[in-house]
Design a protein around this motif. Structure first.
Motif, PDB file in Angstrom:
ATOM      1  N   UNK A 153      -4.009  -9.379   5.963  1.00 27.85           N
ATOM      2  CA  UNK A 153      -2.587  -9.051   5.821  1.00 27.85           C
ATOM      3  C   UNK A 153      -2.355  -7.593   6.200  1.00 27.85           C
ATOM      4  N   UNK A 154      -3.211  -6.704   5.694  1.00 32.04           N
ATOM      5  CA  UNK A 154      -3.088  -5.288   6.020  1.00 32.04           C
ATOM      6  C   UNK A 154      -3.252  -5.018   7.504  1.00 32.04           C
ATOM      7  N   UNK A 155      -4.169  -5.731   8.142  1.00 33.63           N
ATOM      8  CA  UNK A 155      -4.352  -5.567   9.588  1.00 33.63           C
ATOM      9  C   UNK A 155      -3.099  -5.976  10.352  1.00 33.63           C
ATOM     10  N   UNK A 156      -2.428  -7.009   9.872  1.00 34.59           N
ATOM     11  CA  UNK A 156      -1.167  -7.420  10.488  1.00 34.59           C
ATOM     12  C   UNK A 156      -0.085  -6.362  10.329  1.00 34.59           C
ATOM     13  N   UNK A 157      -0.075  -5.694   9.177  1.00 34.83           N
ATOM     14  CA  UNK A 157       0.877  -4.601   8.980  1.00 34.83           C
ATOM     15  C   UNK A 157       0.654  -3.493  10.014  1.00 34.83           C
ATOM     16  N   UNK A 158      -0.602  -3.146  10.237  1.00 39.20           N
ATOM     17  CA  UNK A 158      -0.913  -2.095  11.207  1.00 39.20           C
ATOM     18  C   UNK A 158      -0.445  -2.499  12.601  1.00 39.20           C
ATOM     19  N   UNK A 159      -0.723  -3.731  12.978  1.00 36.84           N
ATOM     20  CA  UNK A 159      -0.342  -4.213  14.310  1.00 36.84           C
ATOM     21  C   UNK A 159       1.174  -4.150  14.496  1.00 36.84           C
ATOM     22  N   UNK A 160       1.909  -4.609  13.496  1.00 39.92           N
ATOM     23  CA  UNK A 160       3.366  -4.597  13.614  1.00 39.92           C
ATOM     24  C   UNK A 160       3.924  -3.173  13.522  1.00 39.92           C
ATOM     25  N   UNK A 161       3.230  -2.307  12.787  1.00 40.10           N
ATOM     26  CA  UNK A 161       3.654  -0.909  12.701  1.00 40.10           C
ATOM     27  C   UNK A 161       3.500  -0.208  14.036  1.00 40.10           C
ATOM     28  N   UNK A 170       0.230   6.125   6.386  1.00 38.43           N
ATOM     29  CA  UNK A 170       1.583   5.768   6.804  1.00 38.43           C
ATOM     30  C   UNK A 170       1.573   4.773   7.952  1.00 38.43           C
ATOM     31  N   UNK A 171       0.479   4.715   8.719  1.00 39.13           N
ATOM     32  CA  UNK A 171       0.427   3.830   9.879  1.00 39.13           C
ATOM     33  C   UNK A 171       0.311   2.357   9.500  1.00 39.13           C
ATOM     34  N   UNK A 172       0.086   2.065   8.222  1.00 38.77           N
ATOM     35  CA  UNK A 172       0.152   0.694   7.722  1.00 38.77           C
ATOM     36  C   UNK A 172       1.582   0.272   7.424  1.00 38.77           C
ATOM     37  N   UNK A 173       2.487   1.235   7.359  1.00 36.35           N
ATOM     38  CA  UNK A 173       3.742   1.001   6.655  1.00 36.35           C
ATOM     39  C   UNK A 173       4.973   1.053   7.530  1.00 36.35           C
ATOM     40  N   UNK A 174       4.833   1.470   8.773  1.00 33.55           N
ATOM     41  CA  UNK A 174       6.001   1.653   9.631  1.00 33.55           C
ATOM     42  C   UNK A 174       6.747   0.344   9.864  1.00 33.55           C
ATOM     43  N   UNK A 223      10.312 -14.162  -7.280  1.00 31.86           N
ATOM     44  CA  UNK A 223       9.613 -15.394  -7.637  1.00 31.86           C
ATOM     45  C   UNK A 223       8.614 -15.782  -6.556  1.00 31.86           C
ATOM     46  N   UNK A 224       7.389 -16.099  -6.982  1.00 29.05           N
ATOM     47  CA  UNK A 224       6.368 -16.588  -6.072  1.00 29.05           C
ATOM     48  C   UNK A 224       5.657 -15.526  -5.263  1.00 29.05           C
ATOM     49  N   UNK A 225       6.074 -14.265  -5.368  1.00 29.05           N
ATOM     50  CA  UNK A 225       5.495 -13.208  -4.538  1.00 29.05           C
ATOM     51  C   UNK A 225       4.271 -12.598  -5.207  1.00 29.05           C
ATOM     52  N   UNK A 226       3.234 -12.346  -4.412  1.00 32.91           N
ATOM     53  CA  UNK A 226       2.083 -11.602  -4.900  1.00 32.91           C
ATOM     54  C   UNK A 226       2.196 -10.144  -4.449  1.00 32.91           C
ATOM     55  N   UNK A 227       1.141  -9.372  -4.669  1.00 33.61           N
ATOM     56  CA  UNK A 227       1.200  -7.936  -4.415  1.00 33.61           C
ATOM     57  C   UNK A 227       1.410  -7.613  -2.937  1.00 33.61           C
ATOM     58  N   UNK A 228       1.038  -8.514  -2.065  1.00 33.86           N
ATOM     59  CA  UNK A 228       1.186  -8.274  -0.631  1.00 33.86           C
ATOM     60  C   UNK A 228       2.389  -9.013  -0.055  1.00 33.86           C
ATOM     61  N   UNK A 229       2.571 -10.261  -0.437  1.00 27.74           N
ATOM     62  CA  UNK A 229       3.677 -11.029   0.147  1.00 27.74           C
ATOM     63  C   UNK A 229       5.037 -10.485  -0.269  1.00 27.74           C
ATOM     64  N   UNK A 230       5.104  -9.725  -1.357  1.00 24.80           N
ATOM     65  CA  UNK A 230       6.375  -9.140  -1.766  1.00 24.80           C
ATOM     66  C   UNK A 230       6.961  -8.253  -0.679  1.00 24.80           C
TER      67      UNK A 230
END
Length: 281
Positions: A34-42, A90-94, A252-259
């Motif tokens: 999931x984190x790797x996907x964040x970086x790619x989209x950032x 920050x590069x995970x979060x853009x 509802x239904x969200x975990x620490x990452x899917x939120x």
């Protein structure tokens, strides 16, 4: 608000139970992917908005921010990454700028020095320095320095609460944060943070006498670890009994990452909370 989330009294737990109760990476299957996907989209977001990247707000390597402009003269969201003050950047979060930007909200994605290179005192001070720099630079960047709000996830949720004390910050949306650092001090996470009791208490919003008067929206996932859900609930109650503006809700239904889908999406619930706050300032 009571203790509706299961085992949340960390003082009654073994060290192993406390460690497990704070370990979101283990609790959520596929969290690394999931984190790797964040970086790619950032990275894709930075390609779309390349004009104001790696701007400096201080002397250290990570004292940088990316400013993504959505609207001339618009409000600005200070966006703070998580990683228990010792991981990620920050590069995970853009990528999470996408939701607010769809509503004309500029976004400044903030980096900060990680532990153990920086103490938590220093990290909190760096976030305040980043807001100082934004106030100075926003007129030339095209934002309104009188309309700054802050949001962050996990450790960034904690830093949202501590940055809310900055006089230029008009409100905050804290996502899945830690607001009492004492369980952190008694867990594996303290190997790098090196918190002592005094540092833990002065940086814990739940252990202060009161809090900042700026409005704070608190959000947590319904499927998150009980300790995190309880901390969010406790900070909401703490502020409410002191007459400080606060709202609390679970996704509802969200975990620490899917939120975080609720921030990346223009129609997500967290995006909506940020939009509503920006409209009020």
């Amino acid at each position: 608000m009571g203790k509706p989330f299961g085992a949340t009294d960390w003082r009654a737990m073994s060290r192993e139970q406390v460690d497990a109760g704070l370990n979101n990476g283990v609790a959520v299957a596929g969290s690394a992917e999931i984190g790797a996907g964040w970086v790619e989209r950032s990275e894709a977001m930075k390609v779309r908005f390349p004009a104001h990247l790696e701007l400096s707000y201080g002397p250290r390597e990570r004292n940088r921010f990316d400013f993504l402009k959505a609207a001339d003269g618009g409000p600005t969201l200070v966006l703070i990454h998580g990683g228990y003050w010792q991981m990620r950047s920050k590069d995970f979060f853009t990528c999470f700028a996408a939701g607010p930007m769809a509503h004309g909200i500029n976004v400044a994605v903030i980096g900060y020095t990680l532990a153990p290179e920086a103490t938590l005192d220093e990290i909190v001070a760096e976030l305040h320095a980043s807001v100082d720099a934004l106030v100075a630079q926003l007129p030339s960047l095209g934002g309104d320095p009188a309309r700054i709000i802050v949001s962050g996830w996990s450790a960034g949720g904690h830093l949202t609460a501590t940055t809310l004390t900055h006089p230029a910050v008009k409100g905050g949306v804290a996502i899945s944060g830690i607001y009492d650092l004492e369980p952190i001090r008694h867990s594996y996470l303290n190997e790098k943070l090196k918190l002592d009791e005094a540092m833990s208490k002065r940086n814990s919003p739940l252990l202060r006498d009161s809090g900042p008067a700026a409005p704070l929206s608190l959000v947590v996932g319904g499927n998150e670890l009980p300790l995190l859900r309880q901390q969010t609930s406790d900070l909401a109650a703490f502020r409410a009994v002191r007459g400080l503006p606060v709202s609390y809700e679970e996704i509802a239904g969200a975990d620490h990452f899917s939120i975080m889908k609720q921030l990346e999406s223009p129609t997500g619930r967290i995006t909506t909370l940020i939009k509503q706050m920006a409209e009020r300032i």
